[in-house]
Scaffold this motif. Structure first.
Motif, PDB file in Angstrom:
ATOM      1  N   VAL A  86       0.954  -1.188   0.103  1.00 29.75           N
ATOM      2  CA  VAL A  86      -0.057  -0.043  -0.184  1.00 29.75           C
ATOM      3  C   VAL A  86       0.815   1.359  -0.169  1.00 29.75           C
ATOM      4  CG1 VAL A  86      -1.904   1.286   1.187  1.00 29.75           C
ATOM      5  CG2 VAL A  86      -1.792  -1.330   1.129  1.00 29.75           C
ATOM      6  N   PHE A  87       1.850   1.321   0.671  1.00 32.64           N
ATOM      7  CA  PHE A  87       2.756   2.484   0.883  1.00 32.64           C
ATOM      8  C   PHE A  87       3.856   2.582  -0.089  1.00 32.64           C
ATOM      9  CE2 PHE A  87       1.448   1.508   5.495  1.00 32.64           C
ATOM     10  CZ  PHE A  87       0.559   2.735   5.492  1.00 32.64           C
ATOM     11  N   PHE A  88       4.337   1.513  -0.663  1.00 34.10           N
ATOM     12  CA  PHE A  88       5.013   1.611  -1.782  1.00 34.10           C
ATOM     13  C   PHE A  88       4.680   1.814  -3.029  1.00 34.10           C
ATOM     14  CE2 PHE A  88       8.304  -1.426   0.581  1.00 34.10           C
ATOM     15  CZ  PHE A  88       8.842  -0.524   1.381  1.00 34.10           C
ATOM     16  N   TYR A  89       3.472   0.928  -3.398  1.00 28.29           N
ATOM     17  CA  TYR A  89       2.894   1.008  -4.659  1.00 28.29           C
ATOM     18  C   TYR A  89       1.292   1.533  -4.544  1.00 28.29           C
ATOM     19  CZ  TYR A  89       6.825  -1.887  -5.155  1.00 28.29           C
ATOM     20  OH  TYR A  89       8.204  -2.207  -5.122  1.00 28.29           O
ATOM     21  N   SER A  90       0.856   2.185  -3.706  1.00 31.67           N
ATOM     22  CA  SER A  90      -0.638   2.587  -3.905  1.00 31.67           C
ATOM     23  C   SER A  90      -0.733   3.546  -4.928  1.00 31.67           C
ATOM     24  CB  SER A  90      -1.049   3.235  -2.522  1.00 31.67           C
ATOM     25  OG  SER A  90      -0.177   4.478  -2.219  1.00 31.67           O
ATOM     26  N   SER A  91       0.186   4.618  -5.234  1.00 30.81           N
ATOM     27  CA  SER A  91      -0.147   5.378  -6.451  1.00 30.81           C
ATOM     28  C   SER A  91      -0.064   4.836  -7.677  1.00 30.81           C
ATOM     29  CB  SER A  91       1.072   6.515  -6.461  1.00 30.81           C
ATOM     30  OG  SER A  91       1.104   7.413  -5.077  1.00 30.81           O
ATOM     31  N   SER A  92       0.792   3.858  -7.756  1.00 30.82           N
ATOM     32  CA  SER A  92       0.955   2.770  -8.931  1.00 30.82           C
ATOM     33  C   SER A  92      -0.540   2.431  -9.359  1.00 30.82           C
ATOM     34  CB  SER A  92       1.963   2.015  -9.220  1.00 30.82           C
ATOM     35  OG  SER A  92       3.198   2.737  -8.788  1.00 30.82           O
ATOM     36  N   VAL A  93      -1.020   1.547  -8.191  1.00 31.24           N
ATOM     37  CA  VAL A  93      -2.209   0.842  -8.175  1.00 31.24           C
ATOM     38  C   VAL A  93      -3.368   1.966  -8.414  1.00 31.24           C
ATOM     39  CG1 VAL A  93      -3.979  -0.510  -6.940  1.00 31.24           C
ATOM     40  CG2 VAL A  93      -1.572  -0.902  -6.780  1.00 31.24           C
ATOM     41  N   LEU A  94      -3.300   3.173  -7.978  1.00 29.82           N
ATOM     42  CA  LEU A  94      -4.867   4.057  -8.270  1.00 29.82           C
ATOM     43  C   LEU A  94      -4.394   4.597  -9.526  1.00 29.82           C
ATOM     44  CD1 LEU A  94      -4.644   5.571  -4.648  1.00 29.82           C
ATOM     45  CD2 LEU A  94      -6.293   4.250  -5.772  1.00 29.82           C
TER      46      LEU A  94
ATOM     47  N   LYS B 169      -3.864   3.441 -12.257  1.00 33.03           N
ATOM     48  CA  LYS B 169      -4.293   2.643 -13.322  1.00 33.03           C
ATOM     49  C   LYS B 169      -6.008   2.839 -13.550  1.00 33.03           C
ATOM     50  CE  LYS B 169      -1.377  -1.391 -12.431  1.00 33.03           C
ATOM     51  NZ  LYS B 169      -1.186  -2.805 -12.313  1.00 33.03           N
ATOM     52  N   MET B 170      -6.702   3.421 -12.414  1.00 34.03           N
ATOM     53  CA  MET B 170      -8.054   3.726 -12.387  1.00 34.03           C
ATOM     54  C   MET B 170      -8.331   5.339 -12.321  1.00 34.03           C
ATOM     55  SD  MET B 170      -9.136   1.094  -9.339  1.00 34.03           S
ATOM     56  CE  MET B 170      -7.819   1.488  -8.321  1.00 34.03           C
ATOM     57  N   PHE B 171      -7.237   6.007 -12.020  1.00 36.22           N
ATOM     58  CA  PHE B 171      -7.613   7.688 -11.857  1.00 36.22           C
ATOM     59  C   PHE B 171      -6.610   8.358 -12.401  1.00 36.22           C
ATOM     60  CE2 PHE B 171      -9.626   5.405  -8.463  1.00 36.22           C
ATOM     61  CZ  PHE B 171     -10.723   5.548  -8.356  1.00 36.22           C
ATOM     62  N   SER B 172      -6.653   9.622 -12.499  1.00 33.39           N
ATOM     63  CA  SER B 172      -5.596  10.552 -12.797  1.00 33.39           C
ATOM     64  C   SER B 172      -4.569  10.634 -12.035  1.00 33.39           C
ATOM     65  CB  SER B 172      -6.076  11.877 -13.490  1.00 33.39           C
ATOM     66  OG  SER B 172      -6.658  12.459 -12.099  1.00 33.39           O
ATOM     67  N   ALA B 173      -3.352  10.927 -12.292  1.00 36.22           N
ATOM     68  CA  ALA B 173      -1.906  11.241 -11.484  1.00 36.22           C
ATOM     69  C   ALA B 173      -2.460  12.154 -10.428  1.00 36.22           C
ATOM     70  CB  ALA B 173      -1.066  11.606 -12.378  1.00 36.22           C
ATOM     71  N   HIS B 174      -3.208  13.292 -10.638  1.00 33.55           N
ATOM     72  CA  HIS B 174      -3.587  14.217  -9.587  1.00 33.55           C
ATOM     73  C   HIS B 174      -4.685  13.596  -8.533  1.00 33.55           C
ATOM     74  CE1 HIS B 174      -4.324  17.967  -7.672  1.00 33.55           C
ATOM     75  NE2 HIS B 174      -5.663  17.836  -7.787  1.00 33.55           N
ATOM     76  N   VAL B 175      -5.546  12.936  -9.076  1.00 30.02           N
ATOM     77  CA  VAL B 175      -6.369  12.234  -8.164  1.00 30.02           C
ATOM     78  C   VAL B 175      -6.067  11.493  -7.281  1.00 30.02           C
ATOM     79  CG1 VAL B 175      -8.689  11.018  -8.150  1.00 30.02           C
ATOM     80  CG2 VAL B 175      -8.611  12.835  -9.727  1.00 30.02           C
ATOM     81  N   SER B 176      -5.170  10.413  -7.951  1.00 27.36           N
ATOM     82  CA  SER B 176      -4.290   9.190  -7.092  1.00 27.36           C
ATOM     83  C   SER B 176      -3.450   9.798  -6.135  1.00 27.36           C
ATOM     84  CB  SER B 176      -3.725   8.254  -8.216  1.00 27.36           C
ATOM     85  OG  SER B 176      -2.580   9.145  -8.676  1.00 27.36           O
ATOM     86  N   SER B 177      -2.759  10.908  -6.524  1.00 30.46           N
ATOM     87  CA  SER B 177      -2.076  11.593  -5.352  1.00 30.46           C
ATOM     88  C   SER B 177      -2.872  11.908  -4.092  1.00 30.46           C
ATOM     89  CB  SER B 177      -0.973  12.640  -5.844  1.00 30.46           C
ATOM     90  OG  SER B 177      -1.844  13.659  -6.363  1.00 30.46           O
ATOM     91  N   ILE B 178      -3.936  12.412  -4.371  1.00 30.49           N
ATOM     92  CA  ILE B 178      -4.721  12.959  -3.246  1.00 30.49           C
ATOM     93  C   ILE B 178      -5.428  11.776  -2.471  1.00 30.49           C
ATOM     94  CG2 ILE B 178      -7.100  14.156  -2.845  1.00 30.49           C
ATOM     95  CD1 ILE B 178      -6.664  15.779  -5.088  1.00 30.49           C
ATOM     96  N   LEU B 179      -5.862  10.833  -3.234  1.00 29.89           N
ATOM     97  CA  LEU B 179      -6.474   9.605  -2.399  1.00 29.89           C
ATOM     98  C   LEU B 179      -5.113   9.053  -1.879  1.00 29.89           C
ATOM     99  CD1 LEU B 179      -8.240   7.969  -5.474  1.00 29.89           C
ATOM    100  CD2 LEU B 179      -9.262   9.030  -3.380  1.00 29.89           C
TER     101      LEU B 179
END
Length: 531
Positions: free
Chosen positions: A357-365, A367-377
């Motif tokens: 989750v902490f290493f790769y959550s951005s990579s996982v997110l 795949k479904m959302f934009s880079a900006h939205v995934s960083s907020i999540l």
């Protein structure tokens, strides 16, 4: 009045009185009778105790910061036009493939393994506070190398140096907290360690989101230098562990610090539990004969008798302490069981999948959302992590370690299963909610409890060596997960999460039958129960 940290002629850190310890009626010249004061064994957490613990916990906060520092900026670090203009004579990015980035991520764990194995020696050589002060060098050098990296190799070396500092920090900080904490609030105070870690993770996620553009990732990875300098500047205001000082036969200093940490002069019962550290026979004879306590005795000794007593006790102590090291602790029968349990606790924690989750959550997110939205999540994951950890601090000393541990592991098994299902079926909402559930399940229980139990299972003779091995197991697990997750995900798809669920179930069964409840017991009582 305040005093600073200095080095004695023998190289040991001399921990003198801190301004945090000053309290009305408890100075060394107070005429108050100790028998009229409340017992230290019944004490609550005082401001002096909390302040010293918080200052020392700036070390695990840096560990938390470095855990997730490459999470959000992964894309801008690894991908850009190779012919793009440099920024302040530095490359705009460091192009690398997933394998190289995984190496940079996992090299942090290699450094952590080395740091954790050396932490016990450092803690005994320089004391808990002195060791963390010297450790600031690794925490400073790592961010410097990463911030000015000219190649992926420099980034890898910087991660390695930050890992060394982190390995030392997460061994010594929880050990220190357990040694200064009142018996009935040891779990609550020890959760400062885990709370500091998750605060560090949150800080790096926020900074990563704000600096997630162009070359500003260098500011994100370089911010660790600010944290290292801050910790070094304030660590002198914390006090040395009185249990450590007692184990080094600095009895008068230890009891003086303990009195002020507990805000009471009546510390004899608590000190009596430390007698096995090296002066048990002498103290037991004094107590049986109705002689003054160790505190009063140390204050009343003449210089000649004090020197003779100290020299004799030091020889006995040296012989006793030299028998327990990272090289032979597993061969000593009384420590073998707790050694095996803490190894499984820490290794099993990493096999739960939490660091994916902490290493790769951005990579996982992403795949479904934009880079900006995934960083907020991802930042919201960090916020939830802090809140859930804080909730654990409120209940760990009320309900005990076992209930918190097993409820956390059961909830994680369900949450990780849902995460795998959500990713496999491309159910975006389920996947996002499951990420949050994994964190909410882990943070109050399976996150802090292994660190806490690792400090409770060993008496002071084996505490440093046991803590080093425990965190070594944690780092090995971290390295395996960091290196293997992305390749296994490519090979197995979302079935990779079945490995984490299986590990949670197997470890849960073992822990249920082997781990005792430690709530409300002294460290010496717990150690005897595990023999």
């Amino acid at each position: 009045m305040s005093r600073a940290m200095a080095l004695a002629p023998n190289g040991e850190s001399t921990i003198e009185e801190s301004p945090l310890l000053l309290a009305p009626g408890l100075d060394s010249g107070s005429p108050r009778s100790p028998d009229a004061a409340p017992r230290s064994l019944d004490a609550s957490i005082t401001w002096a105790c909390l302040a010293s613990g918080a200052l020392m916990c700036l070390a695990p906060l840096q560990y938390g910061y470095h855990i997730a520092e490459l999470n959000t900026p992964k894309g801008i670090i690894t991908t850009c036009d190779k012919d793009a203009a440099h920024w302040a004579s530095l490359p705009l990015c460091l192009p690398m493939n997933d394998a190289m980035f995984s190496l940079a991520t996992s090299m942090f764990a290699v450094g952590g393994l080395l740091g954790s194995l050396s932490a016990g020696w450092m803690a005994e050589r320089w004391g808990r506070r002195g060791a963390l002060a010297y450790n600031s060098a690794s925490f400073a050098l790592g961010p410097l190398l990463m911030a000015f990296a000219m190649s992926p190799a420099m980034l890898v070396v910087g991660r390695f140096m930050s890992g060394i500092g982190s390995g030392v920090a997460v061994v010594i900080a929880p050990l220190y907290l357990s040694e200064i904490a009142p018996v009935n609030y040891r779990g609550t105070l020890n959760l400062l360690n885990q709370l500091s870690i998750v605060l560090g993770i949150l800080v790096t996620l926020v900074i990563g989101m704000l600096a997630n553009e162009g070359p500003y990732w260098r500011l994100s990875v370089g911010f660790g230098l600010v944290l290292a300098c801050l910790h070094l500047s304030v660590i002198a205001f914390a006090v040395e562990s009185p249990r450590y000082l007692w184990s080094r036969n600095r009895r008068a200093e230890a009891t003086r610090i303990l009195r002020k940490l507990r805000q009471t002069a009546n510390v004899d019962d608590e000190v009596a539990g430390w007698q096995s550290v090296g002066s048990s026979n002498h103290a037991a004879r004094s107590h049986a004969a109705g002689e003054p306590s160790a505190r009063l005795e140390a204050d009343c000794e003449t210089p000649d008798t004090a020197k003779a007593s100290d020299d004799s006790a030091h020889l006995e102590l040296h012989s006793e302490r030299s028998a327990v090291t990272i090289f032979n602790i597993f061969a000593i029968a009384e420590y073998r069981k707790p050694w095996m349990l803490v190894l499984l606790l820490q290794f099993g924690q990493q096999l739960s999948g939490i660091n994916t989750v902490f290493f790769y959550s951005s990579s996982v997110l992403e795949k479904m959302f934009s880079a900006h939205v995934s960083s907020i999540l991802t930042v919201m994951i960090g916020v939830l992590n802090v809140l859930a950890t804080a909730s654990g601090a409120l209940i760990v000393d009320r309900f005990g370690r076992r209930p918190l541990l097993f409820m956390s592991m059961a909830a994680m098994a369900v949450s990780v299963t849902l995460l795998g299902v959500g990713l496999a079926l491309k159910l975006n909402m389920l996947a996002v909610v499951s990420l949050y559930l994994v964190v909410a399940s882990f943070a109050p229980g399976y996150g802090p409890v292994p660190f806490l139990l690792g400090t409770e299972f060993f008496d002071v003779r084996a505490a440093s060596a046991g803590g080093s091995w425990a965190l070594a197991a944690n780092w090995v697990g971290t390295f395996i997960v960091a290196v293997a997750f992305l390749p296994l995900q490519s090979l197995m798809g979302e079935w990779v999460f079945a490995i984490f669920v299986s590990a949670l179930l197997v470890c849960g069964v073992v822990f249920y039958y082997k781990i005792p409840e430690t709530k409300g017991r002294t460290i010496e009582e717990i150690a005897k129960k595990l023999k």
